[in-house]
Write an enzyme that holds these catalytic residues in place. Structure first.
Site, short mmCIF file in Angstrom:
data_model
loop_
_atom_site.label_atom_id
_atom_site.label_comp_id
_atom_site.label_asym_id
_atom_site.label_seq_id
_atom_site.Cartn_x
_atom_site.Cartn_y
_atom_site.Cartn_z
CB SER A 1 -0.95 0.02 1.21
OG SER A 1 -2.07 -0.80 0.96
CE LYS B 1 -4.15 1.67 -1.01
NZ LYS B 1 -4.59 0.90 0.16
CB SER C 1 -4.33 2.17 3.71
OG SER C 1 -3.53 1.61 2.71
#
Length: 394
Positions: free
Chosen positions: A57, A60, A122
């Site tokens: 993640s 991102k 997230s």
């Protein structure tokens, strides 16, 4: 890329080429890590920082960069709304059992709320919705991610999706993710604060920020964590400020979430405790001069376009020295702002920082007699230098 970004990247690259390892006696549980002083660009610690790894993640951050760029260019507004598609809801929302902001399918959500869902909790659904809304499809957005990454100097990293799903073409390096984080902090201060918000409420569900360092009282104000499986490990990109100094950490491959938080804390605190920032010159302050050939004056003052500062170990006993390096003399006319050469800063015998230097004023071309005199002088100097070289070889 801004001029400041380009200058910092050049100084950063020069430092990597010339600086000795500051502190490889420090050990970390991260499989891959880098710690950078943002003020000077100095690398304080690195371990496998150029190896390709799965970002999970932390990708991102790149998704956020594209959205921040669109906002800063005026092509997007925080109050614009994007739809939550069935794909975003099914594959990125609560139904997927991954991290989500819990947006409802077929609803329309403000860009600002999607940003919060992306960087605070997230949300995979937020990432997909931003990608689809901005580029028309997730695939088109990924193409933009890769193009934008190359523009920012992320030459080794590649992106396969905007939310962190493991794919063969989704690979980054710790060094380039730290560079990306530094770019966002410097170029988007009006949006960077989202990474540091402690919680996010959406659809009556309140979730805390997933970055555990925000609650440790160690000066951390962003960015992102990530984890997929044992292969990716537990990853984190973080930045902290203490007494005006900002450090940026990229760590990948911790064994557990607890290890990730503890290793990141130790690295940041070690960086603050063991190094100090030394200010040398202000941006645009003349630091020396370069000789001018055929001009109305014989030299021109030079300066850097950003503050000149270095980071040193607190136990440093070596003297600092510096010199201006250029191919000269510089031929007139010279324009103010023209790149002349570079300044080298040494700690003992080692070059620890290089920055480009620029003329601080213009120098017009001199009269014909002046140019003739300078030509004769240079010819004589070159002849003498050549003869000396020959004598040394005998």
């Amino acid at each position: 890329m801004s001029k400041l970004r380009a200058l910092l990247a050049a100084a950063f690259a020069a430092l990597l080429l010339h600086a000795p390892a500051y502190a490889q006696n420090f050990q970390t549980g991260f499989a891959h890590a880098i710690l950078i002083d943002a003020n000077s660009g100095a690398v304080l610690y690195e371990k496998g920082a150029d190896d390709l790894v799965a970002p999970a993640s932390t990708v991102k951050i790149m998704t956020a960069e594209l959205i921040f760029h669109e906002l800063s260019e005026g092509r997007l507004k925080l109050d614009d709304e994007y739809a939550i598609s069935d794909h975003a809801w099914r594959d990125g929302g609560a139904k997927s059992h991954g991290s989500a902001m819990f947006a409802n399918v077929n609803s329309h959500v403000r860009v600002e709320d999607l940003i919060r869902g992306l960087v605070i909790v997230s949300g995979n659904d937020a990432a997909i919705a931003l990608a689809e809304g901005n580029a028309g499809s997730e695939e088109a957005f990924v193409m933009r991610m890769n193009k934008r990454g190359k523009e920012l100097g992320l030459t080794k990293s590649s992106f396969g999706n905007p939310w962190g799903k493991a794919l063969p073409d989704q690979q980054v390096t710790a060094r380039e993710m730290a560079l990306l984080a530094e770019h966002i902090i410097n170029d988007y201060p009006q949006y960077y604060h989202y990474f540091g918000e402690r919680e996010f409420l959406w659809n009556k569900i309140k979730q805390p920020n997933r970055n555990p360092l925000l609650n440790m009282n160690i000066g951390v104000d962003g960015l992102k964590t990530g984890n997929i499986d044992e292969k990716s490990g537990y990853n984190i990109i973080a930045s902290a400020v203490e007494e005006g100094r900002r450090l940026i950490l990229a760590g990948f491959g911790a064994k557990t979430a607890k290890d990730r938080a503890e290793e990141a804390r130790k690295l940041l605190q070690w960086g603050f405790r063991n190094f100090e920032d030394k200010f040398l010159f202000k941006a645009d302050e003349p630091i020396g001069s370069a000789k001018v050939y055929g001009g109305t004056q014989g030299s021109v003052p030079v300066a850097t376009k950003m503050d000149l500062r270095v980071l040193l170990p607190r136990t440093n006993q070596d003297k600092l020295s510096g010199r201006i390096v250029y191919e000269g003399p510089v031929v007139a006319p010279v324009q103010a702002g023209q790149k002349i050469g570079r300044v080298e800063i040494k700690r003992g015998a080692n070059v620890i920082l290089e920055q480009p230097v620029y003329a601080t004023e213009s120098v017009e071309q001199g009269s014909l007699p002046t140019r003739a005199f300078d030509a004769a002088y240079e010819f004589a100097a070159a002849t003498i230098h050549d003869r000396l070289d020959r004598l040394k070889k005998k």
